[in-house]
Design a protein around this motif. Structure first.
Motif, PDB file in Angstrom:
ATOM      1  N   ASP A   1       0.854  -1.179   0.000  1.00  0.00           N
ATOM      2  CA  ASP A   1       0.000   0.000   0.000  1.00  0.00           C
ATOM      3  C   ASP A   1       0.897   1.240   0.000  1.00  0.00           C
ATOM      4  OD1 ASP A   1      -2.249   1.654   0.060  1.00  0.00           O
ATOM      5  OD2 ASP A   1      -2.221   1.742   2.265  1.00  0.00           O
ATOM      6  N   PRO A   2       0.855   2.024  -1.070  1.00  0.00           N
ATOM      7  CA  PRO A   2       0.030   1.836  -2.266  1.00  0.00           C
ATOM      8  C   PRO A   2       0.606   0.773  -3.199  1.00  0.00           C
ATOM      9  CG  PRO A   2       1.400   3.777  -2.513  1.00  0.00           C
ATOM     10  CD  PRO A   2       1.630   3.274  -1.112  1.00  0.00           C
ATOM     11  N   TRP A   3      -0.235   0.300  -4.131  1.00  0.00           N
ATOM     12  CA  TRP A   3       0.257  -0.602  -5.159  1.00  0.00           C
ATOM     13  C   TRP A   3       1.118   0.192  -6.137  1.00  0.00           C
ATOM     14  CZ3 TRP A   3      -4.930  -3.458  -6.629  1.00  0.00           C
ATOM     15  CH2 TRP A   3      -5.275  -4.331  -5.584  1.00  0.00           C
TER      16      TRP A   3
ATOM     17  N   THR B   1       0.688  10.076  -5.276  1.00  0.00           N
ATOM     18  CA  THR B   1      -0.146   8.912  -4.972  1.00  0.00           C
ATOM     19  C   THR B   1      -1.551   9.207  -5.482  1.00  0.00           C
ATOM     20  OG1 THR B   1       1.134   8.307  -3.008  1.00  0.00           O
ATOM     21  CG2 THR B   1      -1.107   7.446  -3.166  1.00  0.00           C
TER      22      THR B   1
ATOM     23  N   VAL C   1      -5.687   7.920  -6.089  1.00  0.00           N
ATOM     24  CA  VAL C   1      -6.738   7.125  -5.449  1.00  0.00           C
ATOM     25  C   VAL C   1      -7.825   6.813  -6.466  1.00  0.00           C
ATOM     26  CG1 VAL C   1      -8.461   7.034  -3.596  1.00  0.00           C
ATOM     27  CG2 VAL C   1      -6.265   8.193  -3.210  1.00  0.00           C
TER      28      VAL C   1
ATOM     29  N   ARG D   1      -8.610   2.438  -3.583  1.00  0.00           N
ATOM     30  CA  ARG D   1      -7.282   1.856  -3.720  1.00  0.00           C
ATOM     31  C   ARG D   1      -6.271   2.937  -4.075  1.00  0.00           C
ATOM     32  NH1 ARG D   1      -4.350  -1.395  -1.666  1.00  0.00           N
ATOM     33  NH2 ARG D   1      -6.150  -2.831  -1.664  1.00  0.00           N
ATOM     34  N   ARG D   2      -5.126   2.931  -3.389  1.00  0.00           N
ATOM     35  CA  ARG D   2      -4.070   3.908  -3.651  1.00  0.00           C
ATOM     36  C   ARG D   2      -3.052   3.294  -4.605  1.00  0.00           C
ATOM     37  NH1 ARG D   2      -1.551   6.994   0.985  1.00  0.00           N
ATOM     38  NH2 ARG D   2      -0.445   5.018   1.314  1.00  0.00           N
TER      39      ARG D   2
ATOM     40  N   ARG E   1       0.611   4.107  -7.029  1.00  0.00           N
ATOM     41  CA  ARG E   1       1.750   4.932  -7.422  1.00  0.00           C
ATOM     42  C   ARG E   1       2.289   4.385  -8.741  1.00  0.00           C
ATOM     43  NH1 ARG E   1       4.005   8.444  -3.663  1.00  0.00           N
ATOM     44  NH2 ARG E   1       5.941   8.447  -4.871  1.00  0.00           N
TER      45      ARG E   1
END
Length: 336
Positions: A182-184, A208, A210, A287-288, A290
């Motif tokens: 997190d984040p993916w 980042t 979302v 979901r976050r 990058r």
């Protein structure tokens, strides 16, 4: 060949028949479509002894449940999930035998992914459109699986003389997808449109994003910083790959999915690596994400490594099942 009835006793929020999508239809304006997480769908089919592009079930959220009227061989992959057979725990990402009359239930952990895939050895009786079972709502081809329905399956599976793979009978080299970070992190290769927006690479890699609730099967809409071209010159619409990063006029970033069409005149600044597409297929609201820029050669190496893992699994499954006197379907070479 035996025909088995699968009584669907529960479904997720949206449960559909799926496969790896259509081939050669985009030239006619019909999107490829297919499973959002192609890696999980492929592995599920191989673990069930099917060709990698066989029809299977994709379930988004909720709890999927069904009861067969004969013993079946299946596999569950995708988002981390709680799997039970007759109330007893069973493994995901592994072959599982479900005895006649026993209910299999699959509940994904929505905090770590959104979709699960259930493949059953054999051929599911479904409609097809242009050679694929993948749904396309815009063409009136829904393919929805509903609670209370009955799905028919033609299979040659007769059992292994053992009712369960708990503990696992084989140690298969399964390339299990991981959804724990997190984040993916999504790898991206720069596209030609990146030149039209100076500094956009730094903006994207340093932020980042979302996933917003306005996302759908056409693309993920991401809340986060963007930068627009200096002028309003319209770009001629053209076809784009799955995973394209598009910057519309609004202050958002869009990652186009398997049901995308044309660019709609917006710049495409990058394309997600094929090895990262399964992550995008599992990303739901909140979901976050990058993004990490990589070069094309690195992207190709990672794709080749993943494909080699899948091929190794297919060979291992064929050998393991063959040792028990059951010959799975041959797995064709990838076509997507």
């Amino acid at each position: 060949m035996t025909t088995v009835a699968l009584d669907v006793t529960g479904t997720g929020w949206v449960t559909t028949f799926q496969d790896l999508g259509r081939r050669g239809t985009e030239r006619r304006g019909v999107p490829t479509g297919g499973a959002a997480d192609q890696h999980s769908a492929t592995v599920a089919n191989l673990l069930a002894g099917n060709p990698r592009d066989a029809t299977l079930v994709e379930s988004l959220g909720g709890e999927l449940a069904l009861v067969p009227d004969a013993d079946i061989l299946l596999a569950v992959t995708g988002a981390p999930a709680r799997v039970t057979v007759g109330g007893a725990p069973a493994s995901g990402w592994s072959p599982v035998v479900v005895p006649a009359g026993q209910e299999i239930r699959v509940r994904p952990d929505m905090g770590r992914g959104t979709r699960v895939y259930l493949a059953v050895n054999g051929t599911l009786a479904t409609r097809t459109l242009l050679g694929s079972a993948a749904p396309d709502a815009r063409m009136g081809f829904g393919q929805t699986v509903t609670a209370g329905s009955r799905v028919l399956l033609d299979t040659e599976f007769r059992g292994f003389g053992r009712q369960s793979f708990e503990p696992p009978l084989f140690r298969l080299p399964v390339p299990v997808a991981r959804f724990d970070d997190d984040p993916w992190v999504v790898d991206v290769v720069a596209a030609h449109g990146v030149r039209a927006i100076p500094g956009i690479r730094d903006v994207i890699e340093g932020a980042t994003y979302v996933v917003t609730p306005r996302s759908d099967h056409v693309g993920l809409r991401l809340d986060g910083p963007v930068r627009h071209p200096d002028d309003d010159t319209e770009i001629v619409s053209h076809g784009v790959p799955v995973g394209s990063l598009q910057i519309p006029h609004a202050d958002e970033l869009i990652v186009l999915g398997r049901y995308r069409s044309l660019t709609a005149g917006y710049p495409i600044v990058g394309v997600a690596s094929r090895a990262s597409l399964p992550l995008l297929g599992q990303a739901g609201p909140g979901r976050r994400l990058r993004f990490r820029w990589i070069d094309r050669e690195t992207s190709l190496r990672r794709v080749a490594r993943r494909e080699a893992e899948v091929d190794r699994l297919g060979r291992a499954v064929a050998g393991a099942f063959g040792a028990l006197g059951f010959t799975p379907f041959a797995s064709p070479l990838p076509g997507h």
